[in-house]
Design a protein around this motif. Structure first.
Motif, PDB file in Angstrom:
ATOM      1  N   LEU A 137       0.834  -1.213   0.000  1.00 17.56           N
ATOM      2  CA  LEU A 137       0.000   0.000   0.000  1.00 17.56           C
ATOM      3  C   LEU A 137       0.864   1.256   0.000  1.00 17.56           C
ATOM      4  O   LEU A 137       0.567   2.231  -0.690  1.00 17.56           O
ATOM      5  CB  LEU A 137      -0.908   0.012   1.240  1.00 17.56           C
ATOM      6  CG  LEU A 137      -2.240  -0.709   1.140  1.00 17.56           C
ATOM      7  CD1 LEU A 137      -2.938  -0.724   2.492  1.00 17.56           C
ATOM      8  CD2 LEU A 137      -3.133  -0.043   0.097  1.00 17.56           C
ATOM      9  N   ASP A 193      -9.108   0.622   2.888  1.00 14.13           N
ATOM     10  CA  ASP A 193      -8.105  -0.264   2.274  1.00 14.13           C
ATOM     11  C   ASP A 193      -8.081  -1.606   2.993  1.00 14.13           C
ATOM     12  O   ASP A 193      -7.733  -2.624   2.398  1.00 14.13           O
ATOM     13  CB  ASP A 193      -6.711   0.381   2.361  1.00 14.13           C
ATOM     14  CG  ASP A 193      -6.677   1.712   1.628  1.00 14.13           C
ATOM     15  OD1 ASP A 193      -6.766   1.691   0.391  1.00 14.13           O
ATOM     16  OD2 ASP A 193      -6.620   2.770   2.303  1.00 14.13           O
ATOM     17  N   GLY A 232      -8.841  -4.421  -1.801  1.00 13.39           N
ATOM     18  CA  GLY A 232      -8.692  -4.164  -0.360  1.00 13.39           C
ATOM     19  C   GLY A 232      -8.690  -5.474   0.423  1.00 13.39           C
ATOM     20  O   GLY A 232      -9.216  -6.488  -0.054  1.00 13.39           O
TER      21      GLY A 232
END
Ligand SMILES: C[S@@+](CC[C@H](N)C(=O)[O-])C[C@H]1O[C@@H](n2cnc3c(N)ncnc32)[C@H](O)[C@@H]1O
Length: 293
Positions: free
Chosen positions: A112, A231, A262
């Motif tokens: 991420l 997320d 996600g």
């Protein structure tokens, strides 16, 4: 041994003050199921009665029959909230199921961090957060990653149906026995020893507290009023209390709040297999939402 007499109308009309009459228990468990999705079968009756004793006392109802009458009144909304507080199981721990936090810091966060850079904060939801230990564990892991420049900004939301646990979560004060699972290095960075006399307590440091927000949310609500998309969603040791159709509905509503790709974490005794969702299993009890289209 004497045979048990079949139930008569008297059983329904005159329950003892110690137990629910069978029909009352059925009505009561239906109310709980409709309100918060929790399934309480006959084997749970004693536990339910124990948990409700304080409500019988505080409302002045005295008997389970009177308490049921009180719940049937139109203005019972506030009592329903207190009843849910009493009935929910809120067991939780810091760093519960630690493999999840390992996966998060080793796999999910570096990825991420690379993809998002500083474009926007990473958004995490502890769904069914109880007293906040899961949300603050997440905050410790994310803040450590931030300090190592693996990720930039992040925000954490903790939600629960139970008002009492949310109050504790906001206070962020824990006993010394509570903090045992927290590694020493993290305790030093993120906990403050309380100055209060008596039982030793610790408070989550303000810097960490400021990254977490708590809000009441019932998974049975049609729409989840949260700042989606997230997320990462942690929903662990919650759906275990629901039946399969309810699990499927809740998981799908939570998944709708996730960005494509996600991550979704469930408890170790929970499985999404057999549920129709857009979540694919990527590691034990860890799922990832399919890409759009
Ligand atoms: C056993 S705790 C799990 C806490 C934490 N996720 C963990 O794994 O340590 C389950 C939590 O789910 C909450 N819960 C149960 N039914 C709910 C519902 N319908 N909506 C929102 N939260 C619910 C309970 O209040 C409880 O705090």
């Amino acid at each position: 041994m004497a045979q048990q007499a079949p139930l008569t109308t008297a059983d329904y009309a005159a329950p003892t003050s110690d137990h629910f009459a069978p029909a009352d228990y059925v009505r009561f468990t239906n109310l709980v199921y409709q309100t918060c999705g929790i399934q309480l079968n006959a084997s749970k009756q004693l536990m339910v009665e124990t948990r409700l004793r304080k409500r019988l006392k505080e409302t002045g109802a005295g008997t389970y029959r009177n308490y049921c009458k009180l719940l049937a009144q139109e203005d019972s909304h506030e009592e329903l909230i207190l009843l849910i507080d009493a009935i929910t199981t809120n067991k939780t721990e810091f760093f519960r199921e630690p493999a999840h936090f390992n996966y998060l810091s080793k796999k999910v966060l570096p990825d991420l961090g690379r993809r998002l850079k500083a474009s926007r904060p990473i958004r995490v939801w502890s769904a069914g957060c109880s007293t906040g230990k899961e949300a603050y564990t997440l905050a410790m892991v994310l803040m450590d990653s931030q300090r190592s420049n693996i990720i930039q900004d992040f925000e954490i939301l903790g939600t629960d149906i139970c008002t009492q646990v949310l109050e504790k979560a906001s206070q962020a004060v824990y006993l010394d026995t509570d903090i045992e699972p927290i590694p020493e290095a993290l305790r030093k960075k993120y906990l403050l020893r309380s100055r209060a006399q008596g039982t030793p307590t610790f408070r989550i440091a303000p810097e960490l507290r400021s990254t977490v927000r708590f809000q009441r949310l019932n998974f049975m609500d049609d729409k989840y009023f949260v700042d989606a998309p997230f997320d990462i969603v942690f929903c662990r040791n919650v759906i275990i209390y629901f039946d399969r159709p309810t699990q499927e509905q809740v998981v799908n509503k939570l998944a709708a709040c996730l960005v494509p790709e996600g991550h979704f974490f469930t408890g170790h005794s929970e499985t999404l297999s057999g549920l129709a969702t857009r979540l694919n299993n990527v590691a034990p009890t860890i799922y990832r939402k399919a890409t759009e289209g």
